[in-house]
Design a protein around this motif. Structure first.
Motif, PDB file in Angstrom:
ATOM      1  N   HIS A  43       0.872  -1.183   0.000  1.00 18.18           N
ATOM      2  CA  HIS A  43       0.000   0.000   0.000  1.00 18.18           C
ATOM      3  C   HIS A  43       0.906   1.230   0.000  1.00 18.18           C
ATOM      4  O   HIS A  43       1.536   1.545   1.005  1.00 18.18           O
ATOM      5  CB  HIS A  43      -0.913  -0.022   1.231  1.00 18.18           C
ATOM      6  CG  HIS A  43      -2.041   0.938   1.144  1.00 18.18           C
ATOM      7  ND1 HIS A  43      -1.907   2.276   1.455  1.00 18.18           N
ATOM      8  CD2 HIS A  43      -3.333   0.751   0.775  1.00 18.18           C
ATOM      9  CE1 HIS A  43      -3.078   2.870   1.290  1.00 18.18           C
ATOM     10  NE2 HIS A  43      -3.962   1.966   0.878  1.00 18.18           N
TER      11      HIS A  43
ATOM     12  N   ALA B  45       0.368   3.984   2.666  1.00 16.37           N
ATOM     13  CA  ALA B  45       0.812   3.535   3.991  1.00 16.37           C
ATOM     14  C   ALA B  45       2.333   3.552   4.071  1.00 16.37           C
ATOM     15  O   ALA B  45       2.911   3.880   5.116  1.00 16.37           O
ATOM     16  CB  ALA B  45       0.280   2.137   4.292  1.00 16.37           C
TER      17      ALA B  45
ATOM     18  N   LEU C 276      -2.237   8.191   9.613  1.00 16.11           N
ATOM     19  CA  LEU C 276      -2.806   7.598   8.404  1.00 16.11           C
ATOM     20  C   LEU C 276      -3.877   8.500   7.799  1.00 16.11           C
ATOM     21  O   LEU C 276      -3.889   8.736   6.587  1.00 16.11           O
ATOM     22  CB  LEU C 276      -3.388   6.215   8.700  1.00 16.11           C
ATOM     23  CG  LEU C 276      -2.366   5.092   8.837  1.00 16.11           C
ATOM     24  CD1 LEU C 276      -3.015   3.840   9.415  1.00 16.11           C
ATOM     25  CD2 LEU C 276      -1.700   4.785   7.504  1.00 16.11           C
TER      26      LEU C 276
ATOM     27  N   VAL D  90      -5.206   8.002   4.141  1.00 12.31           N
ATOM     28  CA  VAL D  90      -5.488   6.571   4.187  1.00 12.31           C
ATOM     29  C   VAL D  90      -6.692   6.324   5.089  1.00 12.31           C
ATOM     30  O   VAL D  90      -6.711   6.772   6.238  1.00 12.31           O
ATOM     31  CB  VAL D  90      -4.277   5.771   4.716  1.00 12.31           C
ATOM     32  CG1 VAL D  90      -4.589   4.284   4.766  1.00 12.31           C
ATOM     33  CG2 VAL D  90      -3.040   6.044   3.877  1.00 12.31           C
TER      34      VAL D  90
ATOM     35  N   VAL E 290      -5.705  -1.242  12.351  1.00 14.88           N
ATOM     36  CA  VAL E 290      -4.384  -0.867  11.853  1.00 14.88           C
ATOM     37  C   VAL E 290      -3.394  -1.165  12.971  1.00 14.88           C
ATOM     38  O   VAL E 290      -3.765  -1.197  14.140  1.00 14.88           O
ATOM     39  CB  VAL E 290      -4.295   0.624  11.439  1.00 14.88           C
ATOM     40  CG1 VAL E 290      -5.223   0.906  10.276  1.00 14.88           C
ATOM     41  CG2 VAL E 290      -4.585   1.551  12.593  1.00 14.88           C
TER      42      VAL E 290
ATOM     43  N   GLU F 161       1.196  -1.134  13.929  1.00 11.35           N
ATOM     44  CA  GLU F 161       2.502  -0.620  13.537  1.00 11.35           C
ATOM     45  C   GLU F 161       3.593  -1.369  14.292  1.00 11.35           C
ATOM     46  O   GLU F 161       3.468  -1.624  15.486  1.00 11.35           O
ATOM     47  CB  GLU F 161       2.545   0.867  13.880  1.00 11.35           C
ATOM     48  CG  GLU F 161       3.824   1.575  13.530  1.00 11.35           C
ATOM     49  CD  GLU F 161       3.682   3.073  13.786  1.00 11.35           C
ATOM     50  OE1 GLU F 161       3.566   3.465  14.966  1.00 11.35           O
ATOM     51  OE2 GLU F 161       3.676   3.839  12.808  1.00 11.35           O
TER      52      GLU F 161
ATOM     53  N   HIS G 181       0.086  -3.538   3.703  1.00 11.57           N
ATOM     54  CA  HIS G 181       1.060  -2.858   4.559  1.00 11.57           C
ATOM     55  C   HIS G 181       1.947  -1.952   3.725  1.00 11.57           C
ATOM     56  O   HIS G 181       1.977  -2.030   2.503  1.00 11.57           O
ATOM     57  CB  HIS G 181       1.881  -3.866   5.388  1.00 11.57           C
ATOM     58  CG  HIS G 181       3.009  -4.514   4.657  1.00 11.57           C
ATOM     59  ND1 HIS G 181       4.157  -4.924   5.287  1.00 11.57           N
ATOM     60  CD2 HIS G 181       3.179  -4.849   3.355  1.00 11.57           C
ATOM     61  CE1 HIS G 181       4.983  -5.477   4.410  1.00 11.57           C
ATOM     62  NE2 HIS G 181       4.413  -5.445   3.246  1.00 11.57           N
TER      63      HIS G 181
ATOM     64  N   VAL H 113       3.582  -0.327   8.721  1.00 12.80           N
ATOM     65  CA  VAL H 113       2.186   0.016   8.975  1.00 12.80           C
ATOM     66  C   VAL H 113       1.326  -1.056   8.313  1.00 12.80           C
ATOM     67  O   VAL H 113       1.446  -1.284   7.112  1.00 12.80           O
ATOM     68  CB  VAL H 113       1.845   1.412   8.417  1.00 12.80           C
ATOM     69  CG1 VAL H 113       0.355   1.693   8.524  1.00 12.80           C
ATOM     70  CG2 VAL H 113       2.648   2.488   9.142  1.00 12.80           C
TER      71      VAL H 113
ATOM     72  N   ILE I  75      -2.600  -2.607   7.614  1.00 14.05           N
ATOM     73  CA  ILE I  75      -3.963  -2.103   7.473  1.00 14.05           C
ATOM     74  C   ILE I  75      -4.892  -3.252   7.109  1.00 14.05           C
ATOM     75  O   ILE I  75      -4.546  -4.109   6.296  1.00 14.05           O
ATOM     76  CB  ILE I  75      -4.060  -1.041   6.354  1.00 14.05           C
ATOM     77  CG1 ILE I  75      -3.044   0.061   6.561  1.00 14.05           C
ATOM     78  CG2 ILE I  75      -5.468  -0.469   6.257  1.00 14.05           C
ATOM     79  CD1 ILE I  75      -2.926   0.999   5.392  1.00 14.05           C
TER      80      ILE I  75
END
Length: 197
Positions: free
Chosen positions: A98, A101, A132, A137, A143, A145, A179, A191, A193
């Motif tokens: 992504h 991201a 984000l 996003v 989500v 991290e 991610h 990150v 998602i």
């Protein structure tokens, strides 16, 4: 994984964003400044990054990639491959890349380096979900991290995350679908998602 006295492996941190902020419970972690990193080196590195960002914002069709950019892209690409190999072994689907991201992840790594902190929350209190959203996003679900502080490369990053129960749990959460990865100096940010819009 155990680090020897001469290793530059310095730390990892994991966070899953929920309504409350779990990173605050962990307390902010200030990362130690490596010896020999003076003002002149810091300014020249930041200037190089700024020039690189400007060049990226206004790309030319004939622009060749610098060796540093190539190494950076290879490192991020290798970590993407290693993360997905681990997820396959854990019975999860691969994470799709992504780009937005990844931009948020790289910006967070750069911010931690510039302002000398190592945490999921900025000194002003901006957490992952806010970063984000500011990066455009949106998502349905969760989500999360992962952070790592090491100059050792992608193999060490995945080893650190897999050897840490909170990181491993995030990597092996099969509901995540996408991610982005960011690397700035020795700071890595992942990150993850679930179902981005």
């Amino acid at each position: 994984m155990s680090a020897g006295a001469g290793d530059r492996v310095r730390g990892v941190d994991a966070d899953r964003v929920v309504v409350t902020n779990p990173a605050r419970r962990l307390g902010g972690k200030r990362r130690p400044r490596p010896a020999g990193r003076g003002f002149r080196t810091s300014v020249s590195r930041r200037l190089a990054v700024l020039v690189g960002l400007l060049a990226t914002a206004f790309p030319s069709t004939s622009r060749a990639q610098t060796p540093d950019e190539s190494v950076l892209e290879q490192s991020v690409s290798e970590l993407h491959r290693l993360v997905n190999a681990h997820r396959r072994d854990a019975g999860c689907g691969e994470l799709r890349w992504h780009e937005d991201a990844a931009r948020v992840a790289e910006a967070h790594s750069a911010d931690m380096s510039r302002r000398d902190y190592f945490d999921h929350v900025t000194p002003e209190g901006t957490d992952l979900s806010r970063r984000l959203l500011m990066g455009g996003v949106t998502w349905h679900g969760s989500v999360a991290e992962n952070l790592a502080l090491t100059a050792q490369g992608p193999e060490t990053v995945i080893d650190l995350w897999v050897d840490s129960p909170p990181h491993r749990a995030i990597l092996e959460e099969c509901s995540f679908t996408h991610h982005g990865l960011g690397l700035f100096e020795d700071l890595w940010t992942q990150v993850l998602i679930e179902r981005p819009n």
